[in-house]
Design a protein around this motif. Sequence first.
Motif, mmCIF file in Angstrom:
data_model
loop_
_atom_site.group_PDB
_atom_site.id
_atom_site.type_symbol
_atom_site.label_atom_id
_atom_site.label_comp_id
_atom_site.label_asym_id
_atom_site.label_seq_id
_atom_site.Cartn_x
_atom_site.Cartn_y
_atom_site.Cartn_z
ATOM 1 N N LEU A 1 -6.376 -0.305 1.400
ATOM 2 C CA LEU A 1 -6.449 -1.559 2.157
ATOM 3 C C LEU A 1 -7.129 -2.661 1.348
ATOM 4 C CD1 LEU A 1 -5.686 -2.685 4.972
ATOM 5 C CD2 LEU A 1 -8.032 -2.237 5.664
ATOM 6 N N HIS A 2 -8.097 -2.280 0.522
ATOM 7 C CA HIS A 2 -8.822 -3.260 -0.293
ATOM 8 C C HIS A 2 -7.916 -3.957 -1.319
ATOM 9 C CE1 HIS A 2 -8.754 0.308 -2.816
ATOM 10 N NE2 HIS A 2 -9.004 -0.468 -3.850
ATOM 11 N N GLU A 3 -6.718 -3.444 -1.545
ATOM 12 C CA GLU A 3 -5.794 -4.050 -2.503
ATOM 13 C C GLU A 3 -4.981 -5.202 -1.900
ATOM 14 O OE1 GLU A 3 -3.271 -1.021 -4.148
ATOM 15 O OE2 GLU A 3 -4.985 0.226 -4.753
ATOM 16 N N LEU A 4 -4.985 -5.324 -0.576
ATOM 17 C CA LEU A 4 -4.185 -6.389 0.045
ATOM 18 C C LEU A 4 -4.716 -7.761 -0.346
ATOM 19 C CD1 LEU A 4 -3.364 -5.138 3.654
ATOM 20 C CD2 LEU A 4 -1.965 -5.045 1.598
ATOM 21 N N GLU A 5 -3.791 -8.697 -0.469
ATOM 22 C CA GLU A 5 -4.121 -10.080 -0.812
ATOM 23 C C GLU A 5 -3.431 -11.005 0.178
ATOM 24 O OE1 GLU A 5 -4.369 -9.847 -5.621
ATOM 25 O OE2 GLU A 5 -2.362 -9.747 -4.753
ATOM 26 N N MET B 1 0.817 -1.220 0.000
ATOM 27 C CA MET B 1 0.000 0.000 0.000
ATOM 28 C C MET B 1 0.850 1.270 0.000
ATOM 29 S SD MET B 1 -2.826 -1.218 2.840
ATOM 30 C CE MET B 1 -3.201 0.468 3.276
ATOM 31 N N ASN B 2 2.173 1.125 -0.068
ATOM 32 C CA ASN B 2 3.091 2.261 0.034
ATOM 33 C C ASN B 2 2.930 3.011 1.347
ATOM 34 O OD1 ASN B 2 4.322 1.840 -2.481
ATOM 35 N ND2 ASN B 2 2.668 2.936 -3.513
ATOM 36 N N LEU B 3 2.526 2.312 2.399
ATOM 37 C CA LEU B 3 2.483 2.907 3.740
ATOM 38 C C LEU B 3 3.844 2.694 4.375
ATOM 39 C CD1 LEU B 3 -0.894 1.838 5.394
ATOM 40 C CD2 LEU B 3 -0.196 4.114 4.723
ATOM 41 N N GLU B 4 4.425 3.758 4.859
ATOM 42 C CA GLU B 4 5.750 3.642 5.460
ATOM 43 C C GLU B 4 5.786 4.377 6.794
ATOM 44 O OE1 GLU B 4 10.270 4.974 4.410
ATOM 45 O OE2 GLU B 4 8.960 4.425 2.764
ATOM 46 N N LYS B 5 5.942 3.607 7.867
ATOM 47 C CA LYS B 5 6.071 4.133 9.227
ATOM 48 C C LYS B 5 4.964 5.129 9.582
ATOM 49 C CE LYS B 5 10.964 3.272 9.659
ATOM 50 N NZ LYS B 5 12.288 3.798 9.973
ATOM 51 N N VAL B 6 3.721 4.683 9.428
ATOM 52 C CA VAL B 6 2.577 5.522 9.775
ATOM 53 C C VAL B 6 2.273 5.360 11.259
ATOM 54 C CG1 VAL B 6 0.133 5.964 9.365
ATOM 55 C CG2 VAL B 6 1.630 5.430 7.453
ATOM 56 N N ASN C 1 -10.576 5.348 4.982
ATOM 57 C CA ASN C 1 -10.096 4.984 3.649
ATOM 58 C C ASN C 1 -10.506 5.980 2.563
ATOM 59 O OD1 ASN C 1 -12.753 4.363 2.885
ATOM 60 N ND2 ASN C 1 -12.501 2.199 3.309
ATOM 61 N N ARG C 2 -11.370 6.932 2.870
ATOM 62 C CA ARG C 2 -11.761 7.945 1.887
ATOM 63 C C ARG C 2 -12.615 9.005 2.560
ATOM 64 N NH1 ARG C 2 -16.986 6.525 1.099
ATOM 65 N NH2 ARG C 2 -17.445 4.351 1.317
ATOM 66 N N GLY C 3 -12.687 10.148 1.914
ATOM 67 C CA GLY C 3 -13.593 11.190 2.376
ATOM 68 C C GLY C 3 -13.133 11.980 3.588
ATOM 69 N N ASN C 4 -11.920 11.769 4.046
ATOM 70 C CA ASN C 4 -11.408 12.479 5.216
ATOM 71 C C ASN C 4 -10.066 13.119 4.876
ATOM 72 O OD1 ASN C 4 -13.289 11.708 7.587
ATOM 73 N ND2 ASN C 4 -12.945 9.813 6.452
ATOM 74 N N LYS C 5 -9.588 13.963 5.766
ATOM 75 C CA LYS C 5 -8.309 14.638 5.554
ATOM 76 C C LYS C 5 -7.181 13.617 5.432
ATOM 77 C CE LYS C 5 -5.210 17.943 7.735
ATOM 78 N NZ LYS C 5 -4.945 18.734 8.918
ATOM 79 N N ILE C 6 -7.197 12.610 6.290
ATOM 80 C CA ILE C 6 -6.186 11.551 6.296
ATOM 81 C C ILE C 6 -6.900 10.224 6.026
ATOM 82 C CG2 ILE C 6 -4.473 10.332 7.692
ATOM 83 C CD1 ILE C 6 -3.600 13.158 7.105
ATOM 84 N N ASN C 7 -6.427 9.483 5.027
ATOM 85 C CA ASN C 7 -7.056 8.225 4.615
ATOM 86 C C ASN C 7 -5.994 7.136 4.467
ATOM 87 O OD1 ASN C 7 -9.820 9.344 4.119
ATOM 88 N ND2 ASN C 7 -8.657 10.595 2.685
ATOM 89 N N TYR C 8 -5.405 6.742 5.582
ATOM 90 C CA TYR C 8 -4.298 5.797 5.533
ATOM 91 C C TYR C 8 -4.677 4.432 4.961
ATOM 92 C CZ TYR C 8 -1.483 9.084 8.184
ATOM 93 O OH TYR C 8 -0.788 10.187 8.581
#
Length: 190
Positions: A120-124, A70-75, A109-116
Amino acid sequence: MDNLLEKKHKKDIITIICIILSIILFVLIIFFKFSNVCSKIDFKEENKNNNFVDIENVKDVSWYISIPKMNLEKVNIEEGISDEVLDRAIGHFEDTDIFNGNVCIAAHNRGNKINYFKRLHELEKGDEIYYNCKNGNRIYEVESIKIIDVYDFSCIEKIDDKNVITLITCVENSPNKRLCIRGSERSIYK
């Protein structure tokens, strides 16, 4: 003459009712079209910077998550799942452990200032989740992906026999459903 006036009066009433119903129908169509447009956010076009945290703004740099797919890094992760917390970090369900058993976290996941959790729906199954806290570091591997009811709290129940991480977010256009992804411990790393 009275009969003619009565018929004209009924016709006028029917015309007024039809106009009012047309206006109501028009307003409803506009409302639903607008809400569908707002809820169909293109995940690829969203600001990619929502995935990264400015390290100077992180309160506890030792409690974070990274998800390469998801390209999440140290959130940053913070205690609680209130809107206040989720507007700046990934939230931890207070009734779950932070290292052993079932670690449960949530994010928008959407509609907010921060959507980390926007991707997530892409994870397998098999994808990696890196988790870090003051007690240690773990790599989890996605083992299950399911849609649950908003009132189904079984996914955050305590698990004694293995270490897992549970990630939860909303499901697009389904306010009564949640996406629940669980990863099981693969290894501890330094």
